[in-house]
Design an enzyme around this catalytic site. Structure first.
Site, PDB file in Angstrom:
ATOM      1  N   CYS A 134       0.823  -1.223   0.000  1.00 38.36           N
ATOM      2  CA  CYS A 134       0.000   0.000   0.000  1.00 38.36           C
ATOM      3  C   CYS A 134       0.852   1.266   0.000  1.00 38.36           C
ATOM      4  O   CYS A 134       0.325   2.365  -0.087  1.00 38.36           O
ATOM      5  CB  CYS A 134      -0.955   0.009   1.190  1.00 38.36           C
ATOM      6  SG  CYS A 134      -2.275  -1.188   1.014  1.00 38.36           S
ATOM      7  N   TYR A 163      -3.329   4.336   5.750  1.00 34.88           N
ATOM      8  CA  TYR A 163      -2.488   3.146   5.974  1.00 34.88           C
ATOM      9  C   TYR A 163      -1.162   3.191   5.197  1.00 34.88           C
ATOM     10  O   TYR A 163      -0.090   2.955   5.755  1.00 34.88           O
ATOM     11  CB  TYR A 163      -3.310   1.910   5.569  1.00 34.88           C
ATOM     12  CG  TYR A 163      -2.624   0.589   5.739  1.00 34.88           C
ATOM     13  CD1 TYR A 163      -2.364   0.079   7.003  1.00 34.88           C
ATOM     14  CD2 TYR A 163      -2.258  -0.174   4.629  1.00 34.88           C
ATOM     15  CE1 TYR A 163      -1.745  -1.148   7.157  1.00 34.88           C
ATOM     16  CE2 TYR A 163      -1.643  -1.400   4.769  1.00 34.88           C
ATOM     17  CZ  TYR A 163      -1.385  -1.891   6.034  1.00 34.88           C
ATOM     18  OH  TYR A 163      -0.779  -3.107   6.179  1.00 34.88           O
ATOM     19  N   ASN A 192      -0.575  -8.769   0.097  1.00 30.64           N
ATOM     20  CA  ASN A 192      -1.665  -9.653   0.558  1.00 30.64           C
ATOM     21  C   ASN A 192      -1.230 -11.036   1.050  1.00 30.64           C
ATOM     22  O   ASN A 192      -1.003 -11.945   0.249  1.00 30.64           O
ATOM     23  CB  ASN A 192      -2.672  -9.903  -0.565  1.00 30.64           C
ATOM     24  CG  ASN A 192      -3.361  -8.629  -0.965  1.00 30.64           C
ATOM     25  OD1 ASN A 192      -3.969  -7.957  -0.137  1.00 30.64           O
ATOM     26  ND2 ASN A 192      -3.222  -8.272  -2.231  1.00 30.64           N
ATOM     27  N   LYS A 206      -9.316 -10.215   4.918  1.00 29.00           N
ATOM     28  CA  LYS A 206      -8.933  -9.872   3.554  1.00 29.00           C
ATOM     29  C   LYS A 206      -9.624 -10.806   2.579  1.00 29.00           C
ATOM     30  O   LYS A 206     -10.229 -11.802   2.974  1.00 29.00           O
ATOM     31  CB  LYS A 206      -7.422  -9.968   3.416  1.00 29.00           C
ATOM     32  CG  LYS A 206      -6.742  -8.985   4.348  1.00 29.00           C
ATOM     33  CD  LYS A 206      -5.312  -8.802   4.003  1.00 29.00           C
ATOM     34  CE  LYS A 206      -4.891  -7.430   4.496  1.00 29.00           C
ATOM     35  NZ  LYS A 206      -3.766  -6.912   3.764  1.00 29.00           N
ATOM     36  N   ALA A 207      -9.462 -10.505   1.269  1.00 24.87           N
ATOM     37  CA  ALA A 207     -10.252 -11.188   0.242  1.00 24.87           C
ATOM     38  C   ALA A 207     -10.195 -12.729   0.311  1.00 24.87           C
ATOM     39  O   ALA A 207     -11.263 -13.367   0.303  1.00 24.87           O
ATOM     40  CB  ALA A 207      -9.844 -10.691  -1.133  1.00 24.87           C
ATOM     41  N   THR A 235      -7.440  -6.987  -9.817  1.00 27.42           N
ATOM     42  CA  THR A 235      -6.433  -8.060  -9.732  1.00 27.42           C
ATOM     43  C   THR A 235      -5.492  -7.835  -8.536  1.00 27.42           C
ATOM     44  O   THR A 235      -5.231  -6.709  -8.149  1.00 27.42           O
ATOM     45  CB  THR A 235      -5.573  -8.119 -11.015  1.00 27.42           C
ATOM     46  OG1 THR A 235      -5.024  -6.823 -11.257  1.00 27.42           O
ATOM     47  CG2 THR A 235      -6.392  -8.571 -12.209  1.00 27.42           C
ATOM     48  N   ARG A 302      -2.813  -4.830  -8.675  1.00 27.77           N
ATOM     49  CA  ARG A 302      -1.537  -4.715  -7.954  1.00 27.77           C
ATOM     50  C   ARG A 302      -0.824  -6.060  -7.987  1.00 27.77           C
ATOM     51  O   ARG A 302      -1.419  -7.092  -7.680  1.00 27.77           O
ATOM     52  CB  ARG A 302      -1.785  -4.304  -6.513  1.00 27.77           C
ATOM     53  CG  ARG A 302      -0.514  -4.241  -5.692  1.00 27.77           C
ATOM     54  CD  ARG A 302      -0.789  -3.871  -4.260  1.00 27.77           C
ATOM     55  NE  ARG A 302      -1.243  -2.502  -4.127  1.00 27.77           N
ATOM     56  CZ  ARG A 302      -1.971  -2.054  -3.107  1.00 27.77           C
ATOM     57  NH1 ARG A 302      -2.348  -2.869  -2.156  1.00 27.77           N
ATOM     58  NH2 ARG A 302      -2.326  -0.792  -3.036  1.00 27.77           N
TER      59      ARG A 302
HETATM   60  P1  NAD Z   1      -3.191  -8.693  12.362  1.00 26.45           P
HETATM   61  O1  NAD Z   1      -4.236  -7.640  12.538  1.00 26.45           O
HETATM   62  O2  NAD Z   1      -3.629 -10.112  12.379  1.00 26.45           O
HETATM   63  O3  NAD Z   1      -2.050  -8.516  13.455  1.00 26.45           O
HETATM   64  C1  NAD Z   1      -1.633  -7.269  13.945  1.00 26.45           C
HETATM   65  C2  NAD Z   1      -1.622  -7.354  15.446  1.00 26.45           C
HETATM   66  O4  NAD Z   1      -1.140  -6.114  15.987  1.00 26.45           O
HETATM   67  C3  NAD Z   1      -3.022  -7.566  16.061  1.00 26.45           C
HETATM   68  O5  NAD Z   1      -3.059  -8.777  16.791  1.00 26.45           O
HETATM   69  C4  NAD Z   1      -3.228  -6.362  16.940  1.00 26.45           C
HETATM   70  O6  NAD Z   1      -3.904  -6.650  18.162  1.00 26.45           O
HETATM   71  C5  NAD Z   1      -1.801  -5.921  17.208  1.00 26.45           C
HETATM   72  N1  NAD Z   1      -1.748  -4.508  17.599  1.00 26.45           N
HETATM   73  C6  NAD Z   1      -2.396  -3.464  17.040  1.00 26.45           C
HETATM   74  N2  NAD Z   1      -2.139  -2.352  17.729  1.00 26.45           N
HETATM   75  C7  NAD Z   1      -1.308  -2.708  18.733  1.00 26.45           C
HETATM   76  C8  NAD Z   1      -0.702  -1.994  19.801  1.00 26.45           C
HETATM   77  N3  NAD Z   1      -0.923  -0.673  19.959  1.00 26.45           N
HETATM   78  N4  NAD Z   1       0.075  -2.653  20.663  1.00 26.45           N
HETATM   79  C9  NAD Z   1       0.270  -3.996  20.536  1.00 26.45           C
HETATM   80  N5  NAD Z   1      -0.286  -4.734  19.563  1.00 26.45           N
HETATM   81  C10 NAD Z   1      -1.060  -4.093  18.669  1.00 26.45           C
HETATM   82  O7  NAD Z   1      -2.433  -8.326  11.008  1.00 26.45           O
HETATM   83  P2  NAD Z   1      -1.368  -9.170  10.195  1.00 26.45           P
HETATM   84  O8  NAD Z   1      -2.014  -9.563   8.927  1.00 26.45           O
HETATM   85  O9  NAD Z   1      -0.755 -10.189  11.046  1.00 26.45           O
HETATM   86  O10 NAD Z   1      -0.306  -8.033   9.856  1.00 26.45           O
HETATM   87  C11 NAD Z   1       0.962  -7.936  10.502  1.00 26.45           C
HETATM   88  C12 NAD Z   1       1.741  -6.776   9.900  1.00 26.45           C
HETATM   89  O11 NAD Z   1       1.910  -6.980   8.494  1.00 26.45           O
HETATM   90  C13 NAD Z   1       1.081  -5.405  10.040  1.00 26.45           C
HETATM   91  O12 NAD Z   1       2.056  -4.423  10.242  1.00 26.45           O
HETATM   92  C14 NAD Z   1       0.429  -5.199   8.697  1.00 26.45           C
HETATM   93  O13 NAD Z   1       0.236  -3.835   8.413  1.00 26.45           O
HETATM   94  C15 NAD Z   1       1.441  -5.850   7.779  1.00 26.45           C
HETATM   95  N6  NAD Z   1       0.852  -6.271   6.500  1.00 26.45           N
HETATM   96  C16 NAD Z   1      -0.001  -7.315   6.446  1.00 26.45           C
HETATM   97  C17 NAD Z   1      -0.535  -7.697   5.230  1.00 26.45           C
HETATM   98  C18 NAD Z   1      -1.479  -8.860   5.111  1.00 26.45           C
HETATM   99  O14 NAD Z   1      -1.898  -9.178   3.997  1.00 26.45           O
HETATM  100  N7  NAD Z   1      -1.852  -9.524   6.176  1.00 26.45           N
HETATM  101  C19 NAD Z   1      -0.189  -7.002   4.053  1.00 26.45           C
HETATM  102  C20 NAD Z   1       0.676  -5.925   4.150  1.00 26.45           C
HETATM  103  C21 NAD Z   1       1.225  -5.573   5.368  1.00 26.45           C
END
Ligand code: NAD
Length: 347
Positions: A134, A163, A192, A206-207, A235, A302
């Site tokens: 993103c 974001y 993703n 997510k999707a 996509t 993307r």
């Molecule tokens: P998720 O929401 O399952 O996990 C993130 C965790 O962070 C959650 O359990 C949440 O409780 C915790 N959190 C949020 N705020 C907090 C705080 N203030 N203190 C402590 N914990 C906190 O998301 P994920 O899919 O596991 O994503 C993990 C990382 O990867 C994130 O930084 C996300 O932005 C990045 N990311 C994920 C994806 C994806 O497709 N899943 C894609 C791009 C980037």
């Protein structure tokens, strides 16, 4: 311009060195804690603000802490004694979440700001940051037949509102902590991620998880219809969780990638319609599709350009969508039916 900093060789990582994983109650953080534990690391600390009963995985042998990491002192507590820090905590979700809750997404800047400082103060050797596709310029993503995004496409910047900008600024923190303070930082731009032990219901999913759940619900109700966000032609590429945790490990232990953002994603581009067809095939059903054109749908297309990761790591995420989706569908199906029987599941 910054001066090039000399890279000192780090001592080899020992199996009892402390690895701190934030977002450990979430999808990727939980799977990463399990990955390191399975690799034989005996001193892994997972930190998350969620109550323990809501963690997707509580890995045996992993120290679990419940702390809100938007506060500086909690980050200092989390990083105490850390040799490596993996920051995966963020307030985030799928398109439905990040389009509606931009303030929450932006406020994640507090987490990385305090975590990276705490990691540096604790003398951690390596700091991993989970960025996102993103961050890429949205003007380059207006066509479903998008050309894959390469690392330099983040600038000139026009990231996803909220974001994406938070991620881009946090990346900059990581880059400057290396250049000015000598902390070895590593930045992966995830595309993703999907798989078991992640969000599949409740608005943040997510999707891939959402489509699996919708197909399971349709079968359960014997109402063979499915609602798809957008026209289904948008996509994306989707990376299976096992590739994601392996990639995090490889990136964080590659000194050629210090303070250098890198794509971590699959380059298998599919439309949302194709994704639905794949899940239908796994479930052995055909559903009537209706399209919700006013639902959140993000950019038109993307994909991840993996030229750089292949060059540096001689590797790229390669689990096929068919294989990864089959495992994900199975897990969500189990969760769905367990919940129906009144068992407690994490959504
Ligand atoms: P998720 O929401 O399952 O996990 C993130 C965790 O962070 C959650 O359990 C949440 O409780 C915790 N959190 C949020 N705020 C907090 C705080 N203030 N203190 C402590 N914990 C906190 O998301 P994920 O899919 O596991 O994503 C993990 C990382 O990867 C994130 O930084 C996300 O932005 C990045 N990311 C994920 C994806 C994806 O497709 N899943 C894609 C791009 C980037």
């Amino acid at each position: 311009m910054h001066q090039k900093r000399r890279i000192e060789k780090s001592p080899p990582l020992k199996k009892d060195d402390l690895l701190v994983i934030t977002g450990g109650g979430g999808f990727i953080g939980g799977n990463l804690a399990r990955y390191f534990r399975n690799k034989g690391f005996t001193n892994v600390r997972a930190v998350d603000k969620k109550p323990f009963r809501e963690w997707y995985l509580q890995v045996p042998g992993v120290e679990s802490l419940r702390l809100d990491l938007s506060h500086e002192q909690n980050c200092q507590r989390a990083c105490k004694g850390a040799v490596e820090v993996y920051n995966l905590a963020a307030d985030m979700g799928g398109m439905g979440f990040i389009e509606r809750f931009r303030v929450e997404c932006l406020r994640s800047i507090l987490i990385n700001t305090h975590m990276i400082e705490a990691a540096a103060q604790a003398g951690a050797r390596r700091y991993f940051y989970s960025s996102s596709a993103c961050v890429y310029n949205t003007l380059l993503q207006k066509d479903p037949k998008v050309r894959a995004l390469k690392e330099s496409d983040a600038y000139p910047a026009m990231a996803e509102r909220g974001y994406g900008w938070e991620k881009l600024v946090s990346e900059m923190f990581c880059e400057e902590y290396w250049h000015e303070r000598g902390l070895k930082t590593f930045i992966a731009r995830f595309h993703n991620v999907y798989g078991a032990h992640g969000t599949w219901d409740g608005g943040r999913e997510k999707a891939p998880a959402a489509i699996c759940r919708k197909v399971i619900e349709a079968l359960d109700k014997q109402d063979l219809n499915i609602k798809i966000w957008g026209n289904g032609e948008q996509t994306r590429s989707f990376m299976y969780i096992d590739d994601c945790v392996r990639g995090i490990d490889r990136i964080t232990h590659c000194d050629a990638l210090i303070a250098t953002p890198i794509n971590l994603g699959s380059s298998e581009l599919v439309s949302i319609n194709t994704l639905v067809s794949k899940v239908e095939k796994i479930a052995g059903v055909k559903l009537k599709r209706s399209y919700q054109l006013d639902a959140p749908q993000g950019v038109a297309g993307r994909n991840s350009d993996n030229t750089f990761i292949k060059k540096v790591l001689k590797w790229e995420p390669d689990t096929t969508l068919d294989k990864g989706l089959a495992a994900t569908y199975k897990w969500i199906n189990e969760q769905f039916h367990a919940r129906k029987k009144g068992k407690r599941v994490v959504e």
